[in-house]
Design an enzyme around this catalytic site. Structure first.
Site, PDB file in Angstrom:
ATOM      1  N   ASP A   1      70.788 -15.662  46.247  1.00 38.86           N
ATOM      2  CA  ASP A   1      71.076 -16.463  45.068  1.00 38.86           C
ATOM      3  C   ASP A   1      70.433 -17.838  45.175  1.00 38.86           C
ATOM      4  OD1 ASP A   1      72.726 -17.533  46.989  1.00 38.86           O
ATOM      5  OD2 ASP A   1      74.577 -17.349  45.835  1.00 38.86           O
ATOM      6  N   SER A   2      69.813 -18.118  46.332  1.00 45.53           N
ATOM      7  CA  SER A   2      68.969 -19.309  46.478  1.00 45.53           C
ATOM      8  C   SER A   2      67.797 -19.270  45.511  1.00 45.53           C
ATOM      9  CB  SER A   2      68.461 -19.438  47.919  1.00 45.53           C
ATOM     10  OG  SER A   2      67.928 -18.207  48.382  1.00 45.53           O
TER      11      SER A   2
ATOM     12  N   ASP B   1      72.010 -10.633  46.907  1.00 46.61           N
ATOM     13  CA  ASP B   1      73.174 -11.511  46.817  1.00 46.61           C
ATOM     14  C   ASP B   1      73.960 -11.234  45.538  1.00 46.61           C
ATOM     15  OD1 ASP B   1      74.093 -13.344  48.689  1.00 46.61           O
ATOM     16  OD2 ASP B   1      72.478 -14.770  48.310  1.00 46.61           O
TER      17      ASP B   1
ATOM     18  N   LYS C   1      75.208  -8.730  49.487  1.00 43.16           N
ATOM     19  CA  LYS C   1      75.851  -9.787  50.270  1.00 43.16           C
ATOM     20  C   LYS C   1      76.804 -10.551  49.370  1.00 43.16           C
ATOM     21  CE  LYS C   1      73.732 -13.703  51.578  1.00 43.16           C
ATOM     22  NZ  LYS C   1      74.688 -14.777  51.138  1.00 43.16           N
TER      23      LYS C   1
ATOM     24  N   GLU D   1      79.866 -13.927  49.541  1.00 40.82           N
ATOM     25  CA  GLU D   1      80.359 -15.059  50.315  1.00 40.82           C
ATOM     26  C   GLU D   1      81.876 -15.048  50.406  1.00 40.82           C
ATOM     27  OE1 GLU D   1      76.716 -18.080  49.037  1.00 40.82           O
ATOM     28  OE2 GLU D   1      78.800 -18.702  48.740  1.00 40.82           O
TER      29      GLU D   1
ATOM     30  N   GLU E   1      76.841 -19.650  58.326  1.00 42.41           N
ATOM     31  CA  GLU E   1      76.030 -20.794  57.913  1.00 42.41           C
ATOM     32  C   GLU E   1      76.700 -22.111  58.282  1.00 42.41           C
ATOM     33  OE1 GLU E   1      73.678 -22.618  54.008  1.00 42.41           O
ATOM     34  OE2 GLU E   1      74.582 -20.622  53.927  1.00 42.41           O
TER      35      GLU E   1
END
EC number: 2.1.2.11
Length: 285
Positions: free
Chosen positions: A66-67, A105, A135, A137, A203
């Site tokens: 999602d970056s 993501d 992925k 979070e 992270e």
């Protein structure tokens, strides 16, 4: 087993036999690498061309992160990016990387509501994008979603420590897991592993804590600002290759100056066009 072969590269030929072709990296390959003590690299990718280059370089895992919100779409944070904006990027990466495991993501807002929402979002990435895994979070708070996805046959990479989608509630870009908060980070790691995640990104976690967690878990850990003892490492490729503007995070190492090279090439191209030097005779029919 050599590192080259662990990454799924072509196996050396036996006398009188052709070399065996590279195979697609799967989650069990990553588990085997951890068991055998082989460290591995993961990079983000957002398009066919860079995915092809990274796949040829032997990068075993590519993350359509999602970056992309920042480096593709120009948003200030990862929060605004949508599933519809990410799925076309996943398609391109999958086409460009015939050997890497491609992870997509799940963006902010697509899975927090519960297991059903997470399954709906993940299914879109698998069916429409061709992703091999997703992925998401969070630690204990998303364990139920992880369990639901894995039960449905969708491999899940977890992400704990600093979680960029929660930047507003975390008070900015801060190291997580210091002091008393270390116990919660450990609990998060255990929770996602027990829920069925095949790996976990850590992270901006203190290196000593990341080392401790890596030793506790049987699944691979992937560090980004989490020290050298994780099983794998991940960077945003634009950060790694010198394409990002502004000051880099402390955990970033620039391995090239691709941004500078592109600027020089574009400047030279524009100069030669303006001067009538390009195209020359050798470029004409």
């Amino acid at each position: 087993m050599s590192e080259h072969n662990v990454y799924g590269a072509a196996q050396p030929a036996q006398p009188g036999q052709p070399a065996q072709p590279r195979t697609r990296i799967r989650t069990h390959h990553l588990q085997k690498m951890k068991a055998e003590g082989h460290k591995w690299a993961m990079l983000t990718a957002y398009d066919y061309s860079t995915a092809r280059i990274f796949d040829e370089a032997g990068i075993p895992v590519l993350l359509v992160g999602d970056s992309a919100a920042n480096v593709v779409y120009g948003y200030d944070t990862t929060v605004p990016v949508s599933i519809d904006e990410l799925i076309p990027l996943v398609r391109g990466v999958v086409r460009g990387a015939p050997h890497a495991l491609v992870v997509a993501d799940l963006p902010f807002g697509s899975y927090e509501a519960g297991p059903a929402a997470a399954l709906a979002a993940a299914t879109r990435f698998m069916k429409e994008g061709g992703a091999h895994a997703v992925k998401l979070e969070g630690g204990e708070r998303v364990a139920e979603q992880i369990a639901h996805l894995t039960a449905a046959g969708i491999p899940v990479m977890a992400h704990i420590g600093f979680t960029p989608q929660s930047v507003n509630s975390l008070g900015g870009f801060r190291v997580q897991g210091r002091g008393d908060a270390a116990e919660q980070t450990i609990a998060d790691a255990i929770a996602v592993a027990e829920a069925g995640a095949f790996s976990v990104v850590m992270e901006m976690v203190p290196a000593e804590l990341a080392t401790q967690i890596t030793g506790k878990l049987t699944i691979p850990t992937i560090g980004i600002g989490a020290g050298p003892n994780c099983d794998g490492q991940v960077l945003v490729w634009q950060d790694m290759a010198g394409m990002s503007s502004g000051k880099s995070a402390r955990f970033v190492k620039r391995f090239a100056d691709i941004g500078g090279e592109l600027r020089r090439a574009a400047t030279q191209y524009a100069h030669e066009v303006a001067a009538g030097v390009f195209p020359a005779d050798e470029h004409c029919f």
